[in-house]
Design a protein around this motif. Sequence first.
Motif, PDB file in Angstrom:
ATOM      1  N   ARG A   2       0.845  -1.210   0.000  1.00 32.15           N
ATOM      2  CA  ARG A   2       0.000   0.000   0.000  1.00 32.15           C
ATOM      3  C   ARG A   2       0.877   1.255   0.000  1.00 32.15           C
ATOM      4  NH1 ARG A   2      -2.012   2.306   5.794  1.00 32.15           N
ATOM      5  NH2 ARG A   2       0.127   2.958   6.046  1.00 32.15           N
ATOM      6  N   GLY A   3       2.187   1.063   0.020  1.00 33.66           N
ATOM      7  CA  GLY A   3       3.079   2.211  -0.140  1.00 33.66           C
ATOM      8  C   GLY A   3       3.761   2.702   1.116  1.00 33.66           C
ATOM      9  N   GLY A   4       3.825   1.847   2.142  1.00 34.30           N
ATOM     10  CA  GLY A   4       4.587   2.220   3.336  1.00 34.30           C
ATOM     11  C   GLY A   4       3.876   3.244   4.197  1.00 34.30           C
ATOM     12  N   PRO A   5       4.630   4.007   4.963  1.00 33.37           N
ATOM     13  CA  PRO A   5       4.036   4.939   5.935  1.00 33.37           C
ATOM     14  C   PRO A   5       3.201   6.014   5.258  1.00 33.37           C
ATOM     15  CG  PRO A   5       6.433   4.764   6.227  1.00 33.37           C
ATOM     16  CD  PRO A   5       6.106   4.038   4.981  1.00 33.37           C
ATOM     17  N   ARG A   6       2.141   6.425   5.924  1.00 37.91           N
ATOM     18  CA  ARG A   6       1.269   7.459   5.360  1.00 37.91           C
ATOM     19  C   ARG A   6       1.340   8.770   6.131  1.00 37.91           C
ATOM     20  NH1 ARG A   6      -4.026   4.232   3.179  1.00 37.91           N
ATOM     21  NH2 ARG A   6      -2.885   3.252   1.444  1.00 37.91           N
ATOM     22  N   VAL A   7       1.939   8.732   7.291  1.00 37.61           N
ATOM     23  CA  VAL A   7       2.109   9.993   8.030  1.00 37.61           C
ATOM     24  C   VAL A   7       3.541  10.443   7.787  1.00 37.61           C
ATOM     25  CG1 VAL A   7       2.155  11.047  10.324  1.00 37.61           C
ATOM     26  CG2 VAL A   7       0.411   9.324   9.779  1.00 37.61           C
ATOM     27  N   SER A   8       3.672  11.671   7.346  1.00 33.27           N
ATOM     28  CA  SER A   8       5.014  12.141   7.006  1.00 33.27           C
ATOM     29  C   SER A   8       5.815  12.369   8.277  1.00 33.27           C
ATOM     30  CB  SER A   8       4.925  13.443   6.212  1.00 33.27           C
ATOM     31  OG  SER A   8       4.501  14.471   7.086  1.00 33.27           O
ATOM     32  N   GLU A   9       7.112  12.308   8.122  1.00 29.78           N
ATOM     33  CA  GLU A   9       7.977  12.493   9.279  1.00 29.78           C
ATOM     34  C   GLU A   9       7.728  13.836   9.946  1.00 29.78           C
ATOM     35  OE1 GLU A   9      12.294  11.351   8.958  1.00 29.78           O
ATOM     36  OE2 GLU A   9      11.449  10.161   7.295  1.00 29.78           O
ATOM     37  N   SER A  10       7.511  14.856   9.137  1.00 30.98           N
ATOM     38  CA  SER A  10       7.370  16.197   9.716  1.00 30.98           C
ATOM     39  C   SER A  10       6.053  16.352  10.478  1.00 30.98           C
ATOM     40  CB  SER A  10       7.465  17.249   8.611  1.00 30.98           C
ATOM     41  OG  SER A  10       6.452  17.024   7.654  1.00 30.98           O
ATOM     42  N   MET A  11       5.032  15.632  10.055  1.00 33.78           N
ATOM     43  CA  MET A  11       3.727  15.765  10.714  1.00 33.78           C
ATOM     44  C   MET A  11       3.562  14.784  11.890  1.00 33.78           C
ATOM     45  SD  MET A  11       2.124  18.113   9.119  1.00 33.78           S
ATOM     46  CE  MET A  11       0.392  17.897   9.566  1.00 33.78           C
ATOM     47  N   ALA A  12       4.523  13.899  12.034  1.00 39.44           N
ATOM     48  CA  ALA A  12       4.290  12.786  12.970  1.00 39.44           C
ATOM     49  C   ALA A  12       4.390  13.223  14.418  1.00 39.44           C
ATOM     50  CB  ALA A  12       5.285  11.662  12.702  1.00 39.44           C
ATOM     51  N   ARG A  13       3.417  12.803  15.187  1.00 38.35           N
ATOM     52  CA  ARG A  13       3.435  13.011  16.643  1.00 38.35           C
ATOM     53  C   ARG A  13       4.508  12.113  17.263  1.00 38.35           C
ATOM     54  NH1 ARG A  13      -0.154  14.053  20.727  1.00 38.35           N
ATOM     55  NH2 ARG A  13      -1.608  15.012  19.313  1.00 38.35           N
ATOM     56  N   ARG A  14       4.552  10.869  16.808  1.00 39.08           N
ATOM     57  CA  ARG A  14       5.603   9.933  17.214  1.00 39.08           C
ATOM     58  C   ARG A  14       5.834   8.974  16.051  1.00 39.08           C
ATOM     59  NH1 ARG A  14       6.757   9.954  22.670  1.00 39.08           N
ATOM     60  NH2 ARG A  14       8.003   8.084  22.454  1.00 39.08           N
ATOM     61  N   GLU A  15       6.888   8.161  16.195  1.00 38.54           N
ATOM     62  CA  GLU A  15       7.102   7.107  15.198  1.00 38.54           C
ATOM     63  C   GLU A  15       7.030   5.758  15.888  1.00 38.54           C
ATOM     64  OE1 GLU A  15      10.130   7.425  12.276  1.00 38.54           O
ATOM     65  OE2 GLU A  15      10.338   9.588  12.588  1.00 38.54           O
ATOM     66  N   ALA A  16       6.420   4.811  15.208  1.00 40.32           N
ATOM     67  CA  ALA A  16       6.270   3.501  15.839  1.00 40.32           C
ATOM     68  C   ALA A  16       6.392   2.376  14.818  1.00 40.32           C
ATOM     69  CB  ALA A  16       4.914   3.393  16.536  1.00 40.32           C
ATOM     70  N   VAL A  17       6.869   1.254  15.315  1.00 38.85           N
ATOM     71  CA  VAL A  17       6.872   0.021  14.535  1.00 38.85           C
ATOM     72  C   VAL A  17       5.720  -0.830  15.052  1.00 38.85           C
ATOM     73  CG1 VAL A  17       8.105  -2.148  14.194  1.00 38.85           C
ATOM     74  CG2 VAL A  17       9.355   0.023  14.174  1.00 38.85           C
ATOM     75  N   VAL A  18       4.822  -1.244  14.193  1.00 36.40           N
ATOM     76  CA  VAL A  18       3.846  -2.247  14.623  1.00 36.40           C
ATOM     77  C   VAL A  18       4.521  -3.599  14.446  1.00 36.40           C
ATOM     78  CG1 VAL A  18       1.665  -3.390  14.059  1.00 36.40           C
ATOM     79  CG2 VAL A  18       1.771  -0.898  14.210  1.00 36.40           C
ATOM     80  N   TYR A  19       4.703  -4.290  15.552  1.00 35.01           N
ATOM     81  CA  TYR A  19       5.425  -5.563  15.520  1.00 35.01           C
ATOM     82  C   TYR A  19       4.561  -6.624  14.840  1.00 35.01           C
ATOM     83  CZ  TYR A  19       7.297  -9.992  17.357  1.00 35.01           C
ATOM     84  OH  TYR A  19       7.765 -11.268  17.479  1.00 35.01           O
ATOM     85  N   PRO A  20       5.023  -7.122  13.669  1.00 35.97           N
ATOM     86  CA  PRO A  20       4.220  -8.126  12.969  1.00 35.97           C
ATOM     87  C   PRO A  20       4.483  -9.510  13.555  1.00 35.97           C
ATOM     88  CG  PRO A  20       6.109  -7.468  11.625  1.00 35.97           C
ATOM     89  CD  PRO A  20       6.245  -6.749  12.934  1.00 35.97           C
ATOM     90  N   ASP A  21       3.852  -9.765  14.709  1.00 37.70           N
ATOM     91  CA  ASP A  21       4.051 -11.070  15.334  1.00 37.70           C
ATOM     92  C   ASP A  21       3.523 -12.153  14.400  1.00 37.70           C
ATOM     93  OD1 ASP A  21       1.221 -12.081  16.334  1.00 37.70           O
ATOM     94  OD2 ASP A  21       1.275  -9.910  16.643  1.00 37.70           O
ATOM     95  N   ARG A  32      11.961   4.945  17.477  1.00 37.42           N
ATOM     96  CA  ARG A  32      10.624   4.422  17.227  1.00 37.42           C
ATOM     97  C   ARG A  32      10.149   3.573  18.404  1.00 37.42           C
ATOM     98  NH1 ARG A  32      12.516   5.141  11.853  1.00 37.42           N
ATOM     99  NH2 ARG A  32      13.879   3.342  11.848  1.00 37.42           N
ATOM    100  N   ASP A  33       8.860   3.672  18.695  1.00 31.44           N
ATOM    101  CA  ASP A  33       8.262   2.834  19.723  1.00 31.44           C
ATOM    102  C   ASP A  33       7.872   1.502  19.092  1.00 31.44           C
ATOM    103  OD1 ASP A  33       8.272   5.076  21.523  1.00 31.44           O
ATOM    104  OD2 ASP A  33       6.504   5.821  20.428  1.00 31.44           O
ATOM    105  N   VAL A  34       7.932   0.445  19.880  1.00 34.98           N
ATOM    106  CA  VAL A  34       7.487  -0.857  19.374  1.00 34.98           C
ATOM    107  C   VAL A  34       6.090  -1.125  19.921  1.00 34.98           C
ATOM    108  CG1 VAL A  34       7.909  -3.340  19.379  1.00 34.98           C
ATOM    109  CG2 VAL A  34       9.834  -1.735  19.171  1.00 34.98           C
ATOM    110  N   VAL A  35       5.142  -1.282  19.012  1.00 34.56           N
ATOM    111  CA  VAL A  35       3.761  -1.515  19.418  1.00 34.56           C
ATOM    112  C   VAL A  35       3.414  -2.972  19.156  1.00 34.56           C
ATOM    113  CG1 VAL A  35       1.345  -0.888  18.999  1.00 34.56           C
ATOM    114  CG2 VAL A  35       3.134   0.874  18.980  1.00 34.56           C
ATOM    115  N   VAL A  36       2.958  -3.642  20.209  1.00 33.96           N
ATOM    116  CA  VAL A  36       2.749  -5.086  20.146  1.00 33.96           C
ATOM    117  C   VAL A  36       1.264  -5.385  20.285  1.00 33.96           C
ATOM    118  CG1 VAL A  36       3.398  -7.301  21.156  1.00 33.96           C
ATOM    119  CG2 VAL A  36       5.019  -5.392  21.209  1.00 33.96           C
ATOM    120  N   ILE A  37       0.752  -6.165  19.359  1.00 34.93           N
ATOM    121  CA  ILE A  37      -0.674  -6.474  19.395  1.00 34.93           C
ATOM    122  C   ILE A  37      -0.936  -7.731  20.225  1.00 34.93           C
ATOM    123  CG2 ILE A  37      -2.697  -7.027  17.983  1.00 34.93           C
ATOM    124  CD1 ILE A  37      -1.237  -5.497  15.678  1.00 34.93           C
TER     125      ILE A  37
END
Lengths: 772, 173
Positions: free
Chosen positions: A516-535, A602-607
């Motif tokens: 789908r083209g990777g991240p959709r929130v630009s670095e400059s607009m981002a409140r934070r950056e996170a990795v969604v952990y693909p368990d 980047r924060d690691v977000v775990v589902i």
Amino acid sequence: MSKPSSRDERAARIRELLETEGDAVAANTRGFNRGRYESTADLDDYESLKAEARSIKEDAIERLPDLIDDLRERVEARGGTVYVADDAADANAYVREVVDGENVVKSKSMTTEELDLNDALEADGARVTETDLGEWVIQLADEEPSHIVAPGIHKSREAIADLFAERFDLAEDDRPETAEELTRFAREKLLTEIETADVGVTGANFLTADSGSLALVTSEGNARKTAVVPDTHVAVAGVEKVIPSVEDLAPFVELIGRSGTGQDITSYVSLFTPPTPSPPVRFGGPDEPIADPGTAGGVGAGEPHPERDFHLVLVDNGRLAMREDDDLRETLYCIRCSACSNSCGNFQSVGGHAFGGETYSGGIATGWEAGVEGLDTAAEFNDLCTGCSRCVPACPVGIDIPWINTVVRDRINRGDHGVGDERRDGDPGDGVAGEFDFLVDGLTPDEEPAGLDPAKRLFGNFETLARLGSATAPLSNRAADLGPVRAAMDRWLGVARERDLPKFERETLVDWFRDRGGPRVSESMARREAVVYPDVYTNHVAVDRGKAAVRTLEALGVRVTVPESAAVGSGRAPLSQGMVETARRKAERCRDALLPEIEAGRDVVVIEPSDLAAFEREYERLLPEADAERLADGSYEALEYVYGLLEHGADAGGLTAAETGRDGDGGETGEPVAYHAHCQQRTLELEAHTVAVLERLGYEVTTSETECCGMAGSFGYKSEYYELSMDVGEPLVEQFGDAERVLASGTSCCEQLDALLGDSIEHPIEAIAPEP
Amino acid sequence: MQSDTPDECAAFVANAERHHAAVHRVDPDPDAVASAIADLVAEPAVGVRLPGGLSLPDGVATDPTPADLDAAVTGVTAATLAVADYGSVVVCSDAAGTEAVSLFPDRHVAVVRAGDVVPGMREAMGVLGDRLRAGESAVIATGPSATADMGDLVVGAHGPREVEIVLVEGDRE
Ligand code: SF4
């Protein structure tokens, strides 16, 4: 063909216990567990008392040899004897000599159960009577305790009434029936035994080295009578019961009853400094005053009574070796409160007759049985610990009980001990088994010994299976659903054919995100950056919840990535099978993938909560401390993360809020949802965050009161445990059966609730995510 | 740490009652104490002489024999400490037979001074530490004996089924 049938035998045994003892055990243990929550909630300083209790035990076990010396000195200075017995035979030989075939009354002691002391004494012609009412019932019935604190909880009142009537040949009219009548009856019968006893045998809950005292925690008063009436008192206790000082008793006295049966305190905490000053009560000569008239009592009257004889038997029986064993040592901190039994879903369903070894039962029994009996005994029931971790916060001395179970499972796997190892003795010529061997071996690039049970190996290597499953979907799903395949999997791999198998998605979460083209929130607009952990599950099976997480975080202004490099298993699956080395390797891989992300800000977000629990709880055992800490600090449960964003001002406007309805009075009501938090998530104290987020979005949340859904990862997929797993989940049906919308955080919880409620269960992140 | 602040005594009373023991507060007058005990005694009764100038009422037999213990409905003893947080009384296992007298009869009447009420378990162990190291034995008793082993909670198992506490107001003597 004998081995596959042993899986059947185990299933049959569990089925039988569920039918015969399950109801009584469930009612009692769930009652104790509720009592624990209520009673510990009254303690302002519960957590600090637990920490204090833990540190007293750590210190005591560290200094154990010195403390034993001190204790011995104190007891001997008063004229008592201390004997340290190497093993059961040694201990029994000593006690036999003291008892010498005379009449013995006993108060409840698991340690004497461990020794089979009663049998040893009876062999000499001694009459031995248990005076704890539950223990006496078990003695009369010639059964084994099913619980370490309440040994007879598997017996209903009716069964006890029948037992008394039969053993004492009671006429229909004389039968005691009510609990009150049964108690009176037992009290009278036992009083006679106590009055004519020559020797009283007790255990000890604690021994204080500075005073030479033993603390006995009871509610009936039988231990008091056992210690005071006969002139000879033998106390039998494991060496681990010694603590430094009387003052150290305080946290234990406050915690032991609350943690176990939910009593604030037991009726009696006896503090005997033996030989005690109490005059023996000689019922044989009933007209002599028990004490010389005018004898002073009260404070200051501590001289040992001249006619009293006291023997303390300290039992090693493997404990001193456990002290040297880095993984089993913690077991010695156990104060035998039973919280780990009562808080355990599996134990609540089957009790200690299935979930127990020679003597001990419940979660910690694996440690005790491995230490005092050996791996073979532990292997018989170790599988029943699913690692759900609900016992961990319940344990008053903070023992990591699941870890002990994991380590012992690993030793069983490696030590060729066992029940997990059913195939090897099977018919070697059977072609089907052979084919599965090939399949399993091909799937399992693990670190485990060659003989490992293929079922464990299969579940432990789920990651590899999932990769293959996605790559070949939908074919893999169709093939797995074929009747003959399921029958063979059931037979040879022990995968319950009643269960729906996970459906692998052809497009993984990582694929979707990239395409789908990777991240959709630009670095400059981002409140934070996170990795969604693909368990593994989110990436291959429950891909929708991964997409929902990405959409949710983006709606909250987070620049999200789902890197291919992070698509590595956490090690949870092999860990649950006791494959510690395989898990360690996975943990290292996961660390290598995730720590650079954290370092890049980047924060690691775990589902999946069980993966987060691996990062937060088990990685400290698998990785260098600093790595484990950094990973744990940088990782968040998905809804915990959402909660934090909202707390820091993110706008919830883009999320899907609850539909509002009207109550009877025309007021606004939120949409009701029933929510079952994952067991490990609750242990991490992360249930509240999900509830708070849902409530903020207008949902009316009911949370489940069940410790664990019963699926517990792969446990519920195993043929021999399928019925038990469904039984453990039964309270969820009672609570959530009528709920319109049910949410659950764990993959396995969703599968289980699906099966129990016949409904499709969502992850909370799916409920709140913006529409695609 | 000893204390007899009204708060502590009030907490002791409330917690004892929560654990099914009744507390009777009396003035520190020996006659008042004896009469309060007398009101709580059902005969036959046995007892151990009380310390500190307090006395037992008539009808409470001291120096009991085993047969007396068996027959007694009430046992009267002193308690040397009380724990406000739990409503517990601490009864010595002494040479005078206090342990047996407090244990065999169906009703235990414990006499304790308000000055001996300590706030919590930690303070209690603080006091008991020295006593135990000096060789004493004691039981921390909270409410009546009880069991749940016969299918339901029953009060009065091997020990007393009723606990009456006479709390003697005022400082320690
Ligand atoms: S391990 Fe902990 S919870 Fe289990 S019985 Fe021992 S002290 Fe209690």
